[in-house]
Design a protein around this motif. Structure first.
Motif, PDB file in Angstrom:
ATOM      1  N   GLY A   1      88.035  93.826 -70.579  1.00  0.00           N
ATOM      2  CA  GLY A   1      87.392  92.784 -69.770  1.00  0.00           C
ATOM      3  C   GLY A   1      88.432  91.993 -69.003  1.00  0.00           C
ATOM      4  N   VAL A   2      88.553  92.313 -67.724  1.00  0.00           N
ATOM      5  CA  VAL A   2      89.511  91.594 -66.874  1.00  0.00           C
ATOM      6  C   VAL A   2      88.934  90.199 -66.588  1.00  0.00           C
ATOM      7  N   VAL A   3      89.711  89.173 -66.879  1.00  0.00           N
ATOM      8  CA  VAL A   3      89.229  87.806 -66.706  1.00  0.00           C
ATOM      9  C   VAL A   3      89.820  87.202 -65.433  1.00  0.00           C
ATOM     10  N   HIS A   4      88.942  86.689 -64.573  1.00  0.00           N
ATOM     11  CA  HIS A   4      89.394  86.010 -63.358  1.00  0.00           C
ATOM     12  C   HIS A   4      89.130  84.507 -63.439  1.00  0.00           C
ATOM     13  N   SER A   5      89.999  83.776 -62.798  1.00  0.00           N
ATOM     14  CA  SER A   5      89.923  82.314 -62.816  1.00  0.00           C
ATOM     15  C   SER A   5      88.999  81.829 -61.700  1.00  0.00           C
ATOM     16  N   SER A   6      88.846  80.539 -61.598  1.00  0.00           N
ATOM     17  CA  SER A   6      87.945  79.976 -60.589  1.00  0.00           C
ATOM     18  C   SER A   6      88.679  79.545 -59.316  1.00  0.00           C
ATOM     19  N   GLY A   7      89.661  78.665 -59.453  1.00  0.00           N
ATOM     20  CA  GLY A   7      90.312  78.087 -58.274  1.00  0.00           C
ATOM     21  C   GLY A   7      91.110  79.113 -57.485  1.00  0.00           C
ATOM     22  N   GLY A   8      92.004  79.811 -58.162  1.00  0.00           N
ATOM     23  CA  GLY A   8      92.862  80.777 -57.480  1.00  0.00           C
ATOM     24  C   GLY A   8      92.044  81.905 -56.859  1.00  0.00           C
ATOM     25  N   TYR A   9      91.047  82.362 -57.585  1.00  0.00           N
ATOM     26  CA  TYR A   9      90.197  83.448 -57.093  1.00  0.00           C
ATOM     27  C   TYR A   9      89.468  83.010 -55.819  1.00  0.00           C
ATOM     28  N   MET A  10      88.992  81.789 -55.832  1.00  0.00           N
ATOM     29  CA  MET A  10      88.303  81.266 -54.649  1.00  0.00           C
ATOM     30  C   MET A  10      89.225  81.266 -53.427  1.00  0.00           C
ATOM     31  N   VAL A  11      90.408  80.711 -53.619  1.00  0.00           N
ATOM     32  CA  VAL A  11      91.324  80.564 -52.483  1.00  0.00           C
ATOM     33  C   VAL A  11      91.708  81.938 -51.928  1.00  0.00           C
ATOM     34  N   TYR A  12      92.015  82.872 -52.830  1.00  0.00           N
ATOM     35  CA  TYR A  12      92.516  84.151 -52.341  1.00  0.00           C
ATOM     36  C   TYR A  12      91.418  85.042 -51.747  1.00  0.00           C
ATOM     37  N   THR A  13      90.228  85.040 -52.338  1.00  0.00           N
ATOM     38  CA  THR A  13      89.186  85.930 -51.783  1.00  0.00           C
ATOM     39  C   THR A  13      88.773  85.464 -50.389  1.00  0.00           C
ATOM     40  N   CYS A  14      88.713  84.172 -50.194  1.00  0.00           N
ATOM     41  CA  CYS A  14      88.332  83.659 -48.873  1.00  0.00           C
ATOM     42  C   CYS A  14      89.434  83.966 -47.857  1.00  0.00           C
TER      43      CYS A  14
ATOM     44  N   ILE B   1      81.402  91.046 -51.421  1.00  0.00           N
ATOM     45  CA  ILE B   1      79.992  90.882 -51.066  1.00  0.00           C
ATOM     46  C   ILE B   1      79.614  89.445 -51.391  1.00  0.00           C
ATOM     47  N   THR B   2      79.967  89.026 -52.611  1.00  0.00           N
ATOM     48  CA  THR B   2      79.538  87.696 -53.030  1.00  0.00           C
ATOM     49  C   THR B   2      80.519  86.602 -52.584  1.00  0.00           C
ATOM     50  N   TYR B   3      81.675  86.555 -53.207  1.00  0.00           N
ATOM     51  CA  TYR B   3      82.492  85.339 -53.045  1.00  0.00           C
ATOM     52  C   TYR B   3      83.210  85.209 -51.694  1.00  0.00           C
ATOM     53  N   GLY B   4      83.995  86.207 -51.300  1.00  0.00           N
ATOM     54  CA  GLY B   4      84.779  86.069 -50.068  1.00  0.00           C
ATOM     55  C   GLY B   4      83.910  85.728 -48.866  1.00  0.00           C
ATOM     56  N   PRO B   5      82.896  86.551 -48.570  1.00  0.00           N
ATOM     57  CA  PRO B   5      82.063  86.290 -47.389  1.00  0.00           C
ATOM     58  C   PRO B   5      81.336  84.946 -47.451  1.00  0.00           C
ATOM     59  N   LEU B   6      80.810  84.573 -48.619  1.00  0.00           N
ATOM     60  CA  LEU B   6      80.099  83.294 -48.700  1.00  0.00           C
ATOM     61  C   LEU B   6      81.063  82.131 -48.536  1.00  0.00           C
TER      62      LEU B   6
ATOM     63  N   PRO C   1     103.454  85.999 -58.681  1.00  0.00           N
ATOM     64  CA  PRO C   1     102.000  85.829 -58.811  1.00  0.00           C
ATOM     65  C   PRO C   1     101.305  85.481 -57.490  1.00  0.00           C
ATOM     66  N   TRP C   2     100.040  85.846 -57.413  1.00  0.00           N
ATOM     67  CA  TRP C   2      99.189  85.450 -56.287  1.00  0.00           C
ATOM     68  C   TRP C   2      97.939  84.831 -56.915  1.00  0.00           C
ATOM     69  N   PRO C   3      97.207  84.017 -56.172  1.00  0.00           N
ATOM     70  CA  PRO C   3      96.179  83.186 -56.812  1.00  0.00           C
ATOM     71  C   PRO C   3      95.054  83.938 -57.523  1.00  0.00           C
ATOM     72  N   SER C   4      94.666  85.136 -57.035  1.00  0.00           N
ATOM     73  CA  SER C   4      93.493  85.794 -57.629  1.00  0.00           C
ATOM     74  C   SER C   4      93.873  86.849 -58.662  1.00  0.00           C
TER      75      SER C   4
END
Ligand code: WTA
Length: 629
Positions: free
Chosen positions: A255-268, A298-303, A452-455
């Motif tokens: 189970g790969v665990v992703h964070s909230s803040g870094g994932y948001m910044v990098y996917t966008c 589909i979900t996070y980056g585009p939204l 490291p990178w945020p996501s």
């Protein structure tokens, strides 16, 4: 946030490596945070510890939805194209998205889900799958989406590993001319999942499915009772956003665990830059939400970018192999992102399926999931892009959270088969087997990332040591990707494929160990070995060598039973394409199976099997070569 020229990319890249904290600080300022960070980055790859935007608080859905409402309440967030081609497709505005997500989040709360609880999502490719992810994120719950093609047993393993409390599913799914049961599979799984207290079932196919009183609830009935607002729960930047199970070279999926803040910044950031999305464009990614591409693009980056996207329920070949091209014309898609396996399948179907469509709306094409061979690249470029759309060959992984190496559409000069250059913030390194860095151009090695990178992955759920061992222990102070890679004379990167025992079947990651243990479940199989081999459409196919010394069955019967066992334990996507029955397997004196040799045989490279002198019994090779399928 969006780079406009190649020179701007070079400048951003330089800043991002010289001063990563300053670089990401200024990008992160473009989002809504309930509380800002007091340190951009805290890290070491030894443990590993990776923390981005330390002590900041946020809710990603506020950034995906609420932030856009003042300007975009009536702008379409999603166009839903159903499995069955029709004219009554659904446009979902940002306001409707907000309302649906809030209602569903309120239902989850009522079912007892709170911050940090895990929720399993086992759904078809319908907008409700996206609502489900966002509803979890709205209340700080952690989603674990399981691809709808996985079996009940695979679902059991994933639900139990992360101790999910609730499962969101549907009665069934439409897939081409088939109806696939979903709830029945969930029912079967839940007999072995004590952590699950409730399910919520969306009515998609209209099939009458069994509902267990007190446990199973009807999605629409429950959501309709709820108000269309739900205050976002603010969580720490490092609190997990989701878990996604993926295959490795050993053992069960992790189970790969992703964070909230870094994932948001990098996917966008990566979405806006790789695809160069412009306001009012229509973007379509054909992935399933069950894979990382569906999460990030589909979900996070585009939204996060306020985009308009197509959600497609169907498959590329139903009702015929022109379906993708039909949808592109119908919704005037500008950016189209798909996988090489789909491109190859549609190429094989022939140009007659492309000819009826103009495809004039297209501006950018993308590819993801596996190396794209030059032939498929050119076919895509010529027949779909009409030689006027840049192709972004995006390299990344479940663990990287976002695209790491890729052209920026229209900015980076492309080259068939090359993922080209790293995004700002990404520092690729090629190393040899000793872990020594290979510098300069025109070289080949194992692909690692130095900084490291945020996501990036934070941990593997419930087992941090596994994360360290898998990704950070092979080479000191480097994240190891598991991929082989060339850097050409221009410094462009070309991913050559996995160097570990992970296969890539139609862009789906499957571990050889997983398939082997499923085959071993057959009572007559005493041992087996599985390798990938080149396959025209799937990229790689699965080749299984099985030892069955005593059996009352015919080979055809055995094959069928083995296929059934794999389908039952993993899912149809992991079924071997070829099963060869052998008397022995090539092993070293210490008993290790020499997969290198089996791979060569499966690939048909019979004249060049390499050194076989260390084999315990070299004669087994001859028998295997003679019986090759
Ligand atoms: C492979 C999918 C070549 C690679 C996003 C990687 C690629 C694995 C590319 C991750 C590409 C993905 N060119 N190979 N553009 N994109 N891969 O986790 O081997 O499902 O390690 O993530 O797919 O697969 P995953």
């Amino acid at each position: 946030m969006q780079l406009q020229t190649f020179e701007a990319y070079l400048e951003a890249y330089e800043l991002s490596t010289k001063n990563p904290e300053q670089f990401w600080h200024s990008i992160a300022e473009g989002f809504i945070w309930q509380q800002p960070w007091n340190k951009v980055l805290n890290w070491n790859f030894k443990d590993p510890t990776i923390q981005w935007f330390c002590n900041a608080r946020l809710n990603i859905t506020e950034n995906c939805i609420d932030r856009h409402l003042p300007q975009k309440a009536n702008t379409t967030a999603f166009i839903f194209e159903e499995n069955e081609s029709s004219n009554n497709h659904l446009h979902i505005s940002y306001q409707q998205l907000h309302d649906e997500v809030c209602r569903l989040a309120n239902v989850l709360k009522q079912l007892g889900v709170t911050k940090g609880n895990r929720v399993c999502i086992y759904m078809p490719m319908i907008p409700q799958a996206v609502y489900a992810m966002l509803a979890c994120a709205r209340i700080g719950a952690v989603h674990s989406v399981v691809f709808g093609g996985f079996s009940a047993q695979a679902l059991v393993d994933r639900i139990n590993d992360s101790q999910c409390k609730v499962v969101l599913t549907s009665d069934g799914a439409f897939r081409g001319n088939k109806k696939i049961p979903m709830k029945a599979t969930v029912d079967e799984a839940l007999q072995h999942c004590p952590s699950v207290t409730h399910t919520l079932v969306y009515n998609r196919t209209g099939d009458n499915v069994a509902k267990q009183e007190g446990r199973d609830f009807d999605w629409e009935t429950e959501t309709q009772k709820q108000p269309a607002s739900c205050a976002p729960v603010y969580i720490d930047s490092e609190d997990p956003l989701f878990i996604l199970y993926t295959s490795g070279s050993t053992g069960k999926p992790k189970g790969v665990v992703h964070s909230s803040g870094g994932y948001m910044v990098y996917t966008c950031y990566s979405f806006l830059n790789v695809f160069q999305y412009q306001a009012n464009q229509v973007y379509w990614c054909t992935a399933d939400v069950g894979w990382i591409t569906g999460h990030s693009y589909i979900t996070y980056g585009p939204l996060l970018a306020g985009a308009t996207s197509v959600i497609f329920e169907g498959i590329p070949t139903y009702p015929n192999a022109g379906r993708f091209w039909e949808v592109i014309d119908k919704h005037q898609v500008n950016i189209f992102y798909t996988a090489p396996t789909a491109i190859r399948a549609l190429e094989a179907a022939g140009l007659d399926f492309v000819k009826p469509y103009s495809l004039a709306s297209l501006k950018v094409l993308g590819s993801v999931g596996e190396p794209i061979n030059e032939e498929a690249w050119h076919w895509y470029d010529t027949n779909i892009g009409k030689n006027r759309c840049p192709i972004v060959d995006t390299w990344w992984q479940t663990e990287t959270g976002g695209i790491l190496i890729s052209p920026l559409a229209g900015l980076t000069k492309t080259k068939p088969g090359f993922a080209t250059l790293p995004l700002p913030g990404i520092q690729p390194v090629l190393v040899n087997d000793k872990g020594e860095e290979i510098e300069g151009n025109n070289v080949e090695g194992n692909l690692c990332i130095r900084f490291p990178w945020p996501s990036m992955i934070r941990t593997t759920f419930g087992d941090h040591e596994r994360c360290r061992h898998n990704y950070f222990a092979t080479y000191t102070n480097l994240y190891f990707t598991g991929d082989g890679c060339k850097r050409d004379e221009e410094g462009y990167y070309r991913i050559t494929g996995r160097v570990d025992d992970v296969m890539n079947i139609s862009g789906h990651r499957i571990g050889t160990a997983e398939v082997e243990s499923a085959i071993d479940e057959h009572e007559d199989v005493v041992e087996c070995a599985v390798v990938g081999y080149p396959h025209d459409i799937k990229g790689q196919g699965i080749y299984a060598y099985c030892i069955v010394p005593h059996t009352t069955k015919t080979e055809a019967e055995l094959r069928q039973e083995i296929l059934n066992s794999v389908t039952q334990l993993i899912g149809a996507i992991a079924k071997p394409d070829k099963i060869q029955f052998v008397k022995g397997l090539p092993k070293t004196r210490s008993g290790k199976i020499m997969r290198r040799i089996l791979r060569k045989i499966a690939e048909g490279e019979l004249s060049n099997l390499g050194d076989t002198s260390t084999l315990l019994d070299p004669t087994v090779i001859e028998e295997i070569v003679t019986g090759k399928l």
